[in-house]
Design an enzyme around this catalytic site. Structure first.
Site, PDB file in Angstrom:
ATOM      1  CB  SER A 217      -0.894   0.000   1.241  1.00  0.00           C
ATOM      2  OG  SER A 217      -1.517   1.263   1.348  1.00  0.00           O
TER       3      SER A 217
ATOM      4  CE  LYS B 204     -11.367   0.116  -2.052  1.00  0.00           C
ATOM      5  NZ  LYS B 204     -11.218   0.867  -3.301  1.00  0.00           N
TER       6      LYS B 204
ATOM      7  CE1 TYR C  21      -1.948   3.084  -7.904  1.00  0.00           C
ATOM      8  CE2 TYR C  21       0.450   3.105  -7.791  1.00  0.00           C
ATOM      9  CZ  TYR C  21      -0.772   2.736  -7.267  1.00  0.00           C
ATOM     10  OH  TYR C  21      -0.807   2.001  -6.106  1.00  0.00           O
TER      11      TYR C  21
ATOM     12  N   GLY D 120      -3.549   6.795 -13.462  1.00  0.00           N
ATOM     13  CA  GLY D 120      -4.353   6.824 -12.246  1.00  0.00           C
ATOM     14  C   GLY D 120      -3.654   7.389 -11.018  1.00  0.00           C
TER      15      GLY D 120
ATOM     16  N   GLY E 172     -15.133  -3.282  -9.217  1.00  0.00           N
ATOM     17  CA  GLY E 172     -15.354  -2.257  -8.196  1.00  0.00           C
ATOM     18  C   GLY E 172     -14.987  -0.861  -8.680  1.00  0.00           C
TER      19      GLY E 172
ATOM     20  CG  ASP F 228     -11.785   4.513  -4.234  1.00  0.00           C
ATOM     21  OD1 ASP F 228     -10.659   4.976  -3.962  1.00  0.00           O
ATOM     22  OD2 ASP F 228     -12.171   3.387  -3.857  1.00  0.00           O
TER      23      ASP F 228
END
Ligand code: S3P
Length: 469
Positions: A20, A71, A229, A250, A134, A107
């Site tokens: 992360s 999520k 990204y 992104g 998602g 998001d």
């Protein structure tokens, strides 16, 4: 940053959590806004999620991010859910309230801010959305809210696209989203569209893939955002640009969803543009470090080119472990390569080579940096050439027939060089193989007449350059 009795603790619940970027981002935002706050990674299993949320409340955790795979499930353990998050059915941010945690989805506004920042407008625009997972849901919702004229939703599984379209069309009370199977992209009416690429196709290390490989398709795209990204420029973005369109990655979406979460936890504080700029640099640096630390150095070339000997010397000098595909396969098969050729045949050996590369690719992140010396025939197969490029920087050690003859005279371990005239055999094999070795390589180093230290120096220069041209 000094941690004391007043430090607010935030964190991210995920599994896996190691990769992360959020701790990097959020701690930088805290530093830049002068808030006494620290942000840590929490690895949480799905079966422990409820306990983790309750525990976080008891521990007075100030705020949390939630990501894959939690999520949706986390919504069951919250005191309150914001409208956007409720409608999307996904929460990525928990904000502490008097009663418990309130769930938000940053998001959606993060993506909108990234699109707006790129100067792209959605209102009254015809749009294309690739993917129905998602991220696609968040993107479709955002586009619908922003007043898109129509959204063509392309997805490999048409059922999934239909399900998402049905849900959102009902929610917005109009027939806005038109689901299509990915292969039906030709049925989209001609025009210049705004597009969102929301699948993981093309993400590192599978960077030479795009969800649609037909350049014609990209004539439809005027402006696009790819939510990937890493790499900074995906193959999808390259296709868009090649057909005269404009595309962004992104990274801004990642940054802005983090900024919005941070500002929800810390009302009254704003993350400034300098902090966002610094965060972008930090992420880019981390990505390139990760790439450098996990990329293999791969040595290819003909028998006798010195792949293994050079690899071993390089391994010693730089303290990087080395793997030899021939050895690995011999160990797995429990016999020598000559025995394998004699008993199982060459094609069985070639299949084992491909399998060996696939396994190495799967384990790449776990293993960290490696040197890989591969059998002389391995790059002849197209699939292997692609796998090699995904594994790291491929260097072809180019050797002349004279050097091979000189080095391998009397060698009985290479089945392909046994019997007949050595020179003719080597020349014929090399003539066929050279273009394939070159096609497989990022860089070619000629080894004739060079000693180890010269070859190693040549390799070091290639790696310093970044290796990929
Ligand atoms: C081969 C090369 C050998 C070994 C096998 C086949 C080839 O490896 O994989 O004998 O087809 O060129 P080295 O190049 O390491 O000798």
């Amino acid at each position: 940053m000094k941690i004391d009795g007043k430090t607010k603790v935030c964190g991210i619940l995920a599994r896996p959590v190691e990769h992360s970027m959020s701790p990097l981002l959020q701690n930088l935002f805290a530093e830049k806004t002068g808030v006494n706050l620290t942000y840590v990674p929490f690895k949480v299993e799905e079966t422990d999620l409820e306990a983790a949320v309750k525990g976080a409340l008891s521990l007075n955790i100030h705020g949390l991010n939630v990501t894959v795979p939690h999520k949706q499930q986390v919504m069951n353990y919250l005191d309150e859910i914001d409208k956007t998050a409720e409608e999307i059915g996904a929460v990525n941010t928990l904000v502490r309230t008097e009663q418990g945690f309130k769930g938000y989805n940053t998001d959606v506004p993060g993506l909108l801010r990234a699109v707006t920042k790129a100067g792209m407008v959605i209102k009254d625009r015809s749009c294309i959305l690739i993917g129905a997972g998602g991220a696609a849901k968040a993107a479709a919702y955002m586009m619908a809210k922003e007043g898109a004229a129509v959204i063509y939703l392309l997805n490999r599984s048409i059922e999934k696209a239909e399900k998402l379209a049905l849900y959102l069309n009902k929610l917005f009370g109009k027939n806005l989203i038109k689901p299509l199977a990915l292969s039906d992209y030709q049925s989209i009416p001609k025009g210049r569209y705004f597009a969102v690429q929301s699948t993981s196709v093309g993400m590192y290390p599978f960077t030479n893939q795009a969800p649609i490989e037909d350049p014609e398709f990209y004539q439809l795209i005027e402006e696009a955002i790819d939510i990937i990204y890493n790499p900074v420029k995906t193959k999808f973005m390259e296709y868009v640009e090649a057909s005269g369109g404009r595309a962004v990655n992104g990274l801004n979406m990642l940054l802005y969803q983090g900024v919005i979460s941070y500002e929800l936890w810390n009302p009254g504080f704003q993350v400034g543009s300098d902090a966002i700029y610094e965060a972008r640099l930090l992420i880019e640096k981390k990505l390139s470090e990760e790439k450098a630390s996990s990329d293999y150095l791969i040595l290819t070339g003909f028998m006798g080119a010195g792949k293994t000997s050079v690899g071993l010397k390089f391994s010693e000098k730089h303290n990087i472990p080395m793997i030899d595909t021939d050895k690995l396969i011999e160990e797995q098969a429990g016999m020598t390569i000559s025995e394998m050729f004699a008993v199982l045949g060459e094609s069985a050996f070639r299949e084992m080579e491909t399998q060996c590369l696939k396994e190495l690719l799967e384990e790449k992140k776990k293993r960290g940096r490696m040197i890989l010396s591969v059998g002389g025939g391995l790059p002849l197969i197209e699939e292997n050439r692609e796998l090699l490029k995904k594994l790291g920087t491929v260097i072809y050690l180019k050797v002349s027939p004279d050097t091979v003859l000189d080095r391998l005279k009397g060698d009985l371990t290479r089945p392909l060089l046994q019997g007949g005239s050595g020179r003719e055999r080597i020349e014929a094999l090399l003539a066929y193989r050279e273009p394939l070795y070159e096609a497989a390589a990022h860089e070619v180093i000629s080894v004739d007449g060079k000693d180890f230290s010269q070859i190693i120096q040549d390799i070091e220069i290639v790696l310093e350059k970044g290796g990929e041209g």
